[in-house]
Structure formats: structure tokens, C-alpha cells
Scaffold this motif. Structure first.
Motif, PDB file in Angstrom:
ATOM      1  N   ASP A 165     -30.050  14.850  27.767  1.00 24.11           N
ATOM      2  CA  ASP A 165     -29.163  14.349  28.810  1.00 24.11           C
ATOM      3  C   ASP A 165     -27.869  14.717  28.440  1.00 24.11           C
ATOM      4  O   ASP A 165     -27.641  15.669  27.734  1.00 24.11           O
ATOM      5  CB  ASP A 165     -29.053  12.765  28.675  1.00 24.11           C
ATOM      6  CG  ASP A 165     -28.658  12.548  27.280  1.00 24.11           C
ATOM      7  OD1 ASP A 165     -28.138  13.061  26.503  1.00 24.11           O
ATOM      8  OD2 ASP A 165     -29.310  11.425  26.417  1.00 24.11           O
ATOM      9  N   THR A 166     -26.840  14.502  29.443  1.00 26.93           N
ATOM     10  CA  THR A 166     -25.648  15.205  29.300  1.00 26.93           C
ATOM     11  C   THR A 166     -24.911  15.161  27.974  1.00 26.93           C
ATOM     12  O   THR A 166     -24.159  16.068  27.567  1.00 26.93           O
ATOM     13  CB  THR A 166     -24.680  14.625  30.391  1.00 26.93           C
ATOM     14  OG1 THR A 166     -25.273  14.395  31.788  1.00 26.93           O
ATOM     15  CG2 THR A 166     -23.175  15.328  30.794  1.00 26.93           C
ATOM     16  N   LEU A 187     -19.575   8.546  29.692  1.00 26.09           N
ATOM     17  CA  LEU A 187     -21.028   8.876  30.473  1.00 26.09           C
ATOM     18  C   LEU A 187     -21.785   7.469  30.251  1.00 26.09           C
ATOM     19  O   LEU A 187     -22.892   7.233  30.986  1.00 26.09           O
ATOM     20  CB  LEU A 187     -21.640   9.776  29.584  1.00 26.09           C
ATOM     21  CG  LEU A 187     -21.013  11.272  29.693  1.00 26.09           C
ATOM     22  CD1 LEU A 187     -21.730  12.078  28.653  1.00 26.09           C
ATOM     23  CD2 LEU A 187     -21.060  11.613  30.847  1.00 26.09           C
TER      24      LEU A 187
END
Length: 266
Positions: free
Chosen positions: A86-87, A190
């Protein structure tokens, strides 16, 4: 002359490439080490050794090559592992690289730039809604920055080994806390994390980071002391050679002088 200089530059570049490659490999393998949990007797405490390598790379290779080595090593691990891409996990190499950049700036006597980066990170925490809610979260970052300011303006000229170690410890601590704060800011942006998650670790993360900083500072300190002793021994050796040569020259002059005096007498 130009050829000699060129050869020296090539040799220096080869050594730099070797050091950077070695740092990348070590950082990559360090990324695979399991985290140490409950190591310091506190439930929930978690220590990742690769963060120490971020500080070490910066201290040994400087802000540029240290940052590159840390980024390449951790990114290699992230891509090869291929899980949870994921980011946040893709940003992890940037976190460790930040530690290398700050450590490199401090070790190359660009302390004001490093303190500026560290101060901006603290302000960025308060730029997030979560940061304004858990405003006390970076208390240890503020204390560390204050301690370094006191050292920089009051004690940096001291030459005793204890002050060298204190400098290395504070530098490693600022570097490792930079990694920590960048990660915390990214997580706050996030993810929709509850404030309690950050509030619950405000007394745990300082102990984790101090442990990592002590490890990094101790390694660098031993390297510095070893290098210092080697240089001193080298200087002593060369001084002995110079003294021996001086004695030989003086003895030779005395012998020639005696021979000339004998010839004059004849």
C-alpha cells in the motif's frame, strides 16, 4: 600530474561505489531482520533494527550517499517482499532515508540545516488534524531538539571523548526521530487513526528510539576511536622514521666533518 589526479579520482570513485554498495546490501539484509518486541521489558515496545542503519548510513556516507544507500536497501526489500504494497509501505524507504539525510547533515557540520529539517517535521505534525488533537505526541522530539541546541551553542567545541559520544548520540537520536515523525505524519494523513493510538505510545516510543540511537552512536563512536588510534599510531610511526632519518643525517654530517678535519691536519 593530470594523469595522477585522474587516477586518484577514479580510485576515490571506486571506493565510494564500494562503500555505497556495501551499505545497500547491509541495509537490505537488515530489513529482513525481525522486529524486537518487548525487548526493553515494556509490553508493546517494538524495535526495528533497520532504522539504526538509516542513521549509520548517513553518519558514514554523508547526507547524499547515505540517503541513496538507505533508500535503495529498504526499497529493494519492500519490492522483493511484495506484501502489503500500500502507499504507506511504499513510502517506508523515504522514512529511513530521512534519518540518513539528517544524520549526514549533522556529521558534515551542517547542523543548522539538520535542525531546520527536524523543526519543520515537528511543525508538519501540527499541520494535521490529528496532530492538533494529540498535540503532546512529539514532546520527545522537542526535548531532543532543545538538547541539541544547548549542545551546539554551549558544548560543541569540547574535545573530550565523552562529548564526542554525546554529539553522536544526539545526532543519531535526531535522525531516528526524524524517521519516526515522518512515518507518524504519513500514517496520520493516509489512515483514519484514532487519537488514542498515538496517545498510548507517548512514553514507549522514546525508549525505543533511545535504544536504537544508542546502538548507532556506539558503533560510530567505536569506529571513530579506532580510526583516531590508528592515525595516532601512524603519526607516531612516521615521527619515529623522521627522527631516525634525522639522526642518520646528523651522524653522516659528523663523520664527514671528522674526515675533513683529519685531512686538514695532514
Amino acid at each position: 600530474m593530470i594523469i595522477d589526479i585522474y587516477n586518484q579520482l577514479i580510485k576515490k570513485r571506486k571506493l565510494t561505489a564500494l562503500y555505497v554498495l556495501s551499505a545497500i546490501v547491509l541495509t537490505y539484509f537488515a530489513s529482513w531482520f525481525p522486529d524486537f518486541e518487548n525487548l526493553i521489558g515494556i509490553e508493546g515496545a517494538r524495535i526495528s533494527s533497520v532504522v539504526s542503519f538509516g542513521a549509520l548510513n548517513g553518519m558514514i556516507l554523508g547526507p547524499l550517499w547515505g540517503t541513496i544507500a538507505s533508500f535503495a536497501g529498504v526499497m529493494g526489500h519492500t519490492l522483493i517482499r511484495g506484501q502489503n504494497l500500500d502507499t504507506f509501505h511504499l513510502l517506508t524507504p523515504f522514512f529511513v532515508s530521512m534519518a540518513s539525510a539528517v544524520a549526514g547533515l549533522l556529521i558534515t557540520k551542517k547542523e543548522k540545516a539538520a535542525m531546520g529539517v527536524f523543526g519543520v517535521l515537528i511543525l508538519l505534525w501540527y499541520a494535521t488534524p490529528l496532530g492538533r488533537t494529540v498535540y503532546y505526541y512529539p514532546w520527545f522530539h522537542v526535548v531532543t531538539l532543545g538538547a541539541f541546541l544547548v549542545f551546539y551553542y554551549r558544548l560543541r567545541e569540547r574535545k573530550e571523548n565523552i562529548f564526542k559520544f554525546i554529539f553522536l548520540l544526539l545526532a543519531a537520536l535526531m535522525a531516528i526521530l526524524s524517521d519516526h515523525l515522518v512515518g507518524s505524519i504519513s500514517a496520520a494523513i493516509l489512515f483514519d487513526l484514532p487519537p488514542q493510538m498515538f496517545a498510548s505510545v507517548i512514553m514507549i516510543y522514546p525508549i525505543e528510539r533511545i535504544t536504537l540511537a544508542l546502538a548507532a552512536a556506539s558503533i560510530i563512536y567505536m569506529l571513530v576511536i579506532s580510526l583516531q588510534n590508528t592515525l595516532m599510531e601512524s603519526e607516531t610511526y612516521h615521527e619515529q622514521i623522521r627522527e631516525s632519518k634525522s639522526k642518520d643525517v646528523l651522524n653522516y654530517v659528523d663523520e664527514v666533518k671528522d674526515m675533513l678535519e683529519k685531512d686538514n691536519r695532514k
